[in-house]
Design a protein around this motif. Structure first.
Motif, PDB file in Angstrom:
ATOM      1  N   ILE A 137       0.862  -1.184   0.000  1.00  0.00           N
ATOM      2  CA  ILE A 137       0.000   0.000   0.000  1.00  0.00           C
ATOM      3  C   ILE A 137       0.895   1.230   0.000  1.00  0.00           C
ATOM      4  CG2 ILE A 137      -1.731   1.310   1.286  1.00  0.00           C
ATOM      5  CD1 ILE A 137      -2.421  -1.414   2.668  1.00  0.00           C
ATOM      6  N   ARG A 138       0.673   2.101  -0.970  1.00  0.00           N
ATOM      7  CA  ARG A 138       1.341   3.409  -0.916  1.00  0.00           C
ATOM      8  C   ARG A 138       0.346   4.363  -0.285  1.00  0.00           C
ATOM      9  NH1 ARG A 138       2.215   7.946  -4.686  1.00  0.00           N
ATOM     10  NH2 ARG A 138       1.221   6.702  -6.280  1.00  0.00           N
ATOM     11  N   ILE A 139       0.740   4.939   0.837  1.00  0.00           N
ATOM     12  CA  ILE A 139      -0.120   5.841   1.596  1.00  0.00           C
ATOM     13  C   ILE A 139       0.136   7.255   1.091  1.00  0.00           C
ATOM     14  CG2 ILE A 139      -0.696   6.676   3.897  1.00  0.00           C
ATOM     15  CD1 ILE A 139       0.657   3.906   4.823  1.00  0.00           C
ATOM     16  N   VAL A 140      -0.865   7.846   0.471  1.00  0.00           N
ATOM     17  CA  VAL A 140      -0.721   9.164  -0.136  1.00  0.00           C
ATOM     18  C   VAL A 140      -1.284  10.257   0.771  1.00  0.00           C
ATOM     19  CG1 VAL A 140      -1.295  10.578  -2.148  1.00  0.00           C
ATOM     20  CG2 VAL A 140      -0.830   8.125  -2.440  1.00  0.00           C
ATOM     21  N   ASP A 141      -2.467  10.047   1.311  1.00  0.00           N
ATOM     22  CA  ASP A 141      -3.144  11.060   2.113  1.00  0.00           C
ATOM     23  C   ASP A 141      -2.543  11.134   3.520  1.00  0.00           C
ATOM     24  OD1 ASP A 141      -5.192  12.297   3.887  1.00  0.00           O
ATOM     25  OD2 ASP A 141      -6.359  12.338   2.028  1.00  0.00           O
ATOM     26  N   PRO A 142      -2.108  12.325   3.946  1.00  0.00           N
ATOM     27  CA  PRO A 142      -1.485  12.464   5.268  1.00  0.00           C
ATOM     28  C   PRO A 142      -2.439  12.294   6.450  1.00  0.00           C
ATOM     29  CG  PRO A 142      -1.632  14.607   4.192  1.00  0.00           C
ATOM     30  CD  PRO A 142      -2.081  13.578   3.190  1.00  0.00           C
ATOM     31  N   ARG A 143      -3.737  12.167   6.189  1.00  0.00           N
ATOM     32  CA  ARG A 143      -4.659  11.897   7.294  1.00  0.00           C
ATOM     33  C   ARG A 143      -4.451  10.491   7.858  1.00  0.00           C
ATOM     34  NH1 ARG A 143     -10.241  13.403   4.522  1.00  0.00           N
ATOM     35  NH2 ARG A 143      -9.099  12.507   2.789  1.00  0.00           N
ATOM     36  N   TYR A 144      -3.899   9.602   7.045  1.00  0.00           N
ATOM     37  CA  TYR A 144      -3.573   8.263   7.542  1.00  0.00           C
ATOM     38  C   TYR A 144      -2.336   8.385   8.416  1.00  0.00           C
ATOM     39  CZ  TYR A 144      -6.840   6.100   4.304  1.00  0.00           C
ATOM     40  OH  TYR A 144      -7.979   5.718   3.639  1.00  0.00           O
TER      41      TYR A 144
END
Length: 190
Positions: free
Chosen positions: A97-104
């Motif tokens: 998984i590439r986590i793009v959104d900084p809310r994660y």
């Protein structure tokens, strides 16, 4: 008086159920929001029911197993890029998984827009390896690893293939990518 106690019980249960609601952006071991390592590609539409799931088609010249899946929020912002295991298409589970959104974020505050300082202050590094243009930092306590562009390093380390030590990475170094990896043998449903 009986109605008072009944109403109090209902309010108490409502408060408890609201407080136990899962954070849709929490990154934990084997979990990111509502996505767990046992979810199959065919189940993504229900896991991300409030978001848009886009399966990227594979062309003949690509060597991609099963094709990536992009998750967008309703505003059109890219949240995650999922890469399934091979080769069973819709019954695949997710490999990376590439986590793009900084809310994660992890419970310790690690997010896609973070810096190396968060890692240094909160995690134990299992290893660091250098590629031609990046440094990959693997962590002990989590499925997450980060990629830091060598442009974020001191100039003397940008063009080297030598091992880079944790102390050589500046605290201000920003992440190029934040990733999660779920090994296939850990998936009990495979």
């Amino acid at each position: 008086m009986r109605n008072f106690w009944l109403a109090a019980a209902v309010v108490a249960l409502t408060v408890v159920s609201c407080n136990t609601e899962k954070d849709p952006f929490l990154i934990d071991q084997g979990q990111i929001g509502n996505l767990s390592k046992t979810v199959q590609v065919k189940e993504l539409d229900s896991v991300f029911a409030l978001d848009s799931v886009v399966k990227i088609a594979i062309t003949e010249d690509q060597f991609v197993a099963g094709g990536d899946v992009e998750i967008y929020d309703k505003a059109g912002s890219l949240l995650l890029v999922l890469t399934p295991h091979t080769p069973k298409a819709d019954t695949n589970t997710i490999q990376t998984i590439r986590i793009v959104d900084p809310r994660y974020k992890t419970a310790k505050g690690l997010s896609a827009d973070g810096t190396y300082k968060t890692i240094k202050d909160n995690y134990t590094i299992s290893d660091i390896y250098s590629t031609l243009s990046s440094v990959v930092v693997n962590l002990n306590e989590t499925d997450v690893y980060v990629v830091i562009d060598k442009d974020q390093l001191p100039e003397s380390l940008r063009y080297t293939s030598n091992k880079i030590e944790a102390t050589q990475i500046p605290e201000t170094a920003k992440f190029k990518f934040m990733m999660m990896s779920w090994d296939k043998e850990d998936n009990s449903e495979e």
